[in-house]
Design a protein around this motif. Structure first.
Motif, short mmCIF file in Angstrom:
data_model
loop_
_atom_site.label_atom_id
_atom_site.label_comp_id
_atom_site.label_asym_id
_atom_site.label_seq_id
_atom_site.Cartn_x
_atom_site.Cartn_y
_atom_site.Cartn_z
N ALA A 199 0.83 -1.21 0.00
CA ALA A 199 0.00 0.00 0.00
C ALA A 199 0.86 1.26 0.00
O ALA A 199 0.53 2.26 -0.64
CB ALA A 199 -0.93 -0.01 1.21
N THR A 200 1.98 1.22 0.71
CA THR A 200 2.89 2.37 0.79
C THR A 200 3.50 2.65 -0.58
O THR A 200 3.62 3.80 -1.00
CB THR A 200 3.98 2.12 1.84
OG1 THR A 200 3.36 1.90 3.11
CG2 THR A 200 4.93 3.30 1.93
N TRP A 201 3.91 1.59 -1.27
CA TRP A 201 4.48 1.76 -2.62
C TRP A 201 3.45 2.34 -3.58
O TRP A 201 3.75 3.24 -4.35
CB TRP A 201 4.99 0.42 -3.14
CG TRP A 201 6.43 0.18 -2.88
CD1 TRP A 201 7.00 -0.26 -1.71
CD2 TRP A 201 7.51 0.36 -3.80
NE1 TRP A 201 8.36 -0.36 -1.87
CE2 TRP A 201 8.70 0.01 -3.13
CE3 TRP A 201 7.57 0.77 -5.13
CZ2 TRP A 201 9.95 0.07 -3.74
CZ3 TRP A 201 8.82 0.83 -5.75
CH2 TRP A 201 9.99 0.49 -5.05
N GLU A 202 2.25 1.80 -3.56
CA GLU A 202 1.23 2.33 -4.46
C GLU A 202 0.92 3.79 -4.15
O GLU A 202 0.73 4.59 -5.06
CB GLU A 202 -0.05 1.49 -4.36
CG GLU A 202 0.07 0.12 -4.98
CD GLU A 202 -1.28 -0.53 -5.28
OE1 GLU A 202 -1.30 -1.56 -5.96
OE2 GLU A 202 -2.31 0.02 -4.85
N ASN A 203 0.90 4.12 -2.87
CA ASN A 203 0.63 5.49 -2.45
C ASN A 203 1.71 6.44 -2.97
O ASN A 203 1.42 7.57 -3.40
CB ASN A 203 0.56 5.55 -0.92
CG ASN A 203 0.12 6.90 -0.40
OD1 ASN A 203 -0.96 7.38 -0.72
ND2 ASN A 203 0.96 7.52 0.41
#
Length: 536
Positions: A199-203
């Motif tokens: 989720a952090t990467w996509e964000n």
């Protein structure tokens, strides 16, 4: 990796010692060792186990043909750990298929510093860290192009400052609030598991991630043993150990030598002794190892031995934690078959461009460019044919009349250093109304952060409307994105349009930034430069 370890309270990263350091000396972040960057110098450890994932995944492509029956297949499947893919609220929509109906494949590879077994503890560091919350110290995004002709890899430094989104652990319902400000990206693993790192990467990147593969300390040792060693090169004798006991302990004579087992782990961890001693040098050595491993698995005929294949399969399945989309040997075999379609000369390894923020780093403008190239499925080796704009496919439903298109305008002009530009939603909504989009409204509920102006739409029936809005404002078609985060056509005014009423699309080129330190997968002449202070 035990689930309880992942869900433990996130520890202060200052308590996290670098296995390359003498435990008595304290963490690698202390002392006078600065963070790495383009100007050299030491930086806190990161990326030391960059390659574990690759050995495991490629091992499984071999292992798929070695399963001797259904029971053995079940035995291997039962050894694979599973965890949810995405724990955040906001997910990036899947990319639009190309003209041939193909889509890219993005896999996040995570190296966990888990010390939840005696083997991991022996390999990983000080006794006081046993059982503590793992950190995602290695993070690499592998992008396989839609047409399967090329592969791009982006490594993110472990101490990159990012916003970790709110993540919810589906097993026990624990909610991890969004980070208050920016924190080190490796802490994301402790916010419910690898799904929060995804989720952090996509964000951060806006790149849709299809799968993750995570491996711990012991994985790289067992994998290197199973393939019989990976050739690496140094341009002088090296011993990674200084007078105070700092260093990985790696000791090699000048030239090319196969490393395996704990020596392979030492290579991947070595910072003291390579070039300027920075973590960028360590990442470079890891990329060399990875390229060599790919060639080794392709060319080593001894892997046809059933016993070696069986051992490889056992070690690989023991080492992995994956998302449900990769939770069987067959699924992993199918994935590795896709990866194997790419020849080494079409693989490009990069490190996310970064700059100092105190003792940490942050993504630069070049990093956003690198992310854009991946989002748009542009090969980092520069060998793609230039896309022909006129071949762009028409939307499923044509645009409605301008006056009938409802458009919500949001303010996304906030940056890490600048507050949101005031009045932008009202101004741009007014521009749209002047152009005939009488249904344009300003969303004044709050500002967000969007590097580039973008038009989002939720479903295929609104794609034509979204494209028409972009066309009217001079926004490029590449900035029209399908997204589940919106309920209608939504224009987000980005940080590239903080003033004025006429949008000026930034000039873009498709060259990989020099600051990404690209390394070609077929480069078998690469050799690490040894710092004279660490030779013998």
């Amino acid at each position: 990796m035990t689930q309880s370890a992942v869900r433990a309270t996130v520890r202060d990263d200052r308590r996290e010692p670098d296995p390359e350091e003498d435990p008595a000396e304290g963490p690698a972040n202390g002392g006078d060792a600065p963070a790495s960057g383009t100007d050299g110098g030491h930086r806190p450890r990161r990326g030391r186990r960059l390659l574990k994932w690759f050995a495991a995944v490629l091992a499984l492509l071999i292992a798929g043909s070695a399963t001797a029956g259904y029971l053995y297949y079940r035995h291997l499947n039962d050894k694979i750990e599973k965890d949810p893919l995405h724990l955040g609220d906001n997910k990036v929509a899947e990319p639009t298929p190309n003209a041939a109906g193909q889509t890219p494949l993005n896999i996040l590879l995570i190296g966990s510093d888990a010390r939840d077994t005696e083997e991991n503890q022996q390999l990983g560091g000080a006794r006081e860290t046993f059982g503590s919350t793992p950190l995602a110290d290695v993070q690499m995004l592998v992008h396989l192009s839609a047409d399967r002709t090329n592969m791009s890899v982006i490594s993110m430094p472990r101490d990159t400052l990012v916003h970790i989104p709110k993540c919810t652990d589906p097993d026990d319902g624990t909610v991890y609030p969004a980070s208050n400000g920016r924190v080190m990206t490796n802490q994301s693993l402790g916010h419910g598991g690898p799904g929060c790192t995804v989720a952090t990467w996509e964000n951060l990147t806006g790149i849709h991630i299809d799968h993750f593969v995570m491996v711990d300390f012991a994985g790289v040792v067992s994998m290197a043993d199973a393939v019989g060693g990976v050739p690496v090169c140094v341009d002088a004798n090296i011993h990674s150990r200084d007078s105070q006991g700092h260093g990985s302990g790696l000791k090699l004579p000048e030239g090319t030598h196969p490393v395996k087992g704990e020596q392979a782990l030492q290579w991947l961890r070595t910072r003291y002794g390579f070039e300027d001693g920075s973590d960028l040098a360590r990442a470079k050595a890891q990329h060399m190892y990875m390229n060599s491993l790919v060639r080794q698995l392709r060319e080593n005929a001894t892997l046809s031995s059933p016993n070696k294949l069986r051992r490889l399969a056992e070690k690989a399945t023991e080492a992995l934690t994956v998302d449900p989309g990769l939770d069987t040997v067959k699924k992993l075999y199918d994935l590795s078959t896709e990866l194997r379609k790419v020849e080494p000369e079409r693989i490009t390894m990069t490190t996310m461009p970064n700059r100092y923020v105190g003792a940490r780093v942050e993504p630069t403008e070049d990093a956003e460019k690198l992310f854009r190239l991946v989002r748009e499925d542009i090969a980092l080796d520069g060998r793609d044919k230039k896309p022909e704009k006129e071949r762009e496919t028409a939307p499923a439903d044509p645009a409605a009349e301008d006056a009938e298109i409802a458009v919500q305008v949001r303010n996304g002009t906030r940056t890490d250093t600048l507050a949101a530009a005031s009045g932008r939603t009202s101004t741009i909504a007014g521009v749209l109304r002047d152009k005939g989009f009488t249904g344009a409204t300003a969303d004044t509920t709050g500002a967000s952060s969007e590097k580039r102006t973008v038009v989002r739409y939720p479903s295929a029936d609104l794609e034509g409307d979204a494209r028409r809005v972009a066309e009217a404002l001079g926004i490029p078609a590449s900035a029209v994105k399908r997204s589940t985060d919106v309920s209608g056509v939504t224009l987000v005014v980005g940080a590239d349009w903080r003033e004025g009423t006429a949008y000026e699309a930034p000039e873009e080129d498709d060259e990989t930034p020099e600051s990404a330190h690209a390394l070609n997968g077929a480069d078998d002449k690469a050799c690490m430069h040894v710092n004279p202070a660490f030779t013998w």
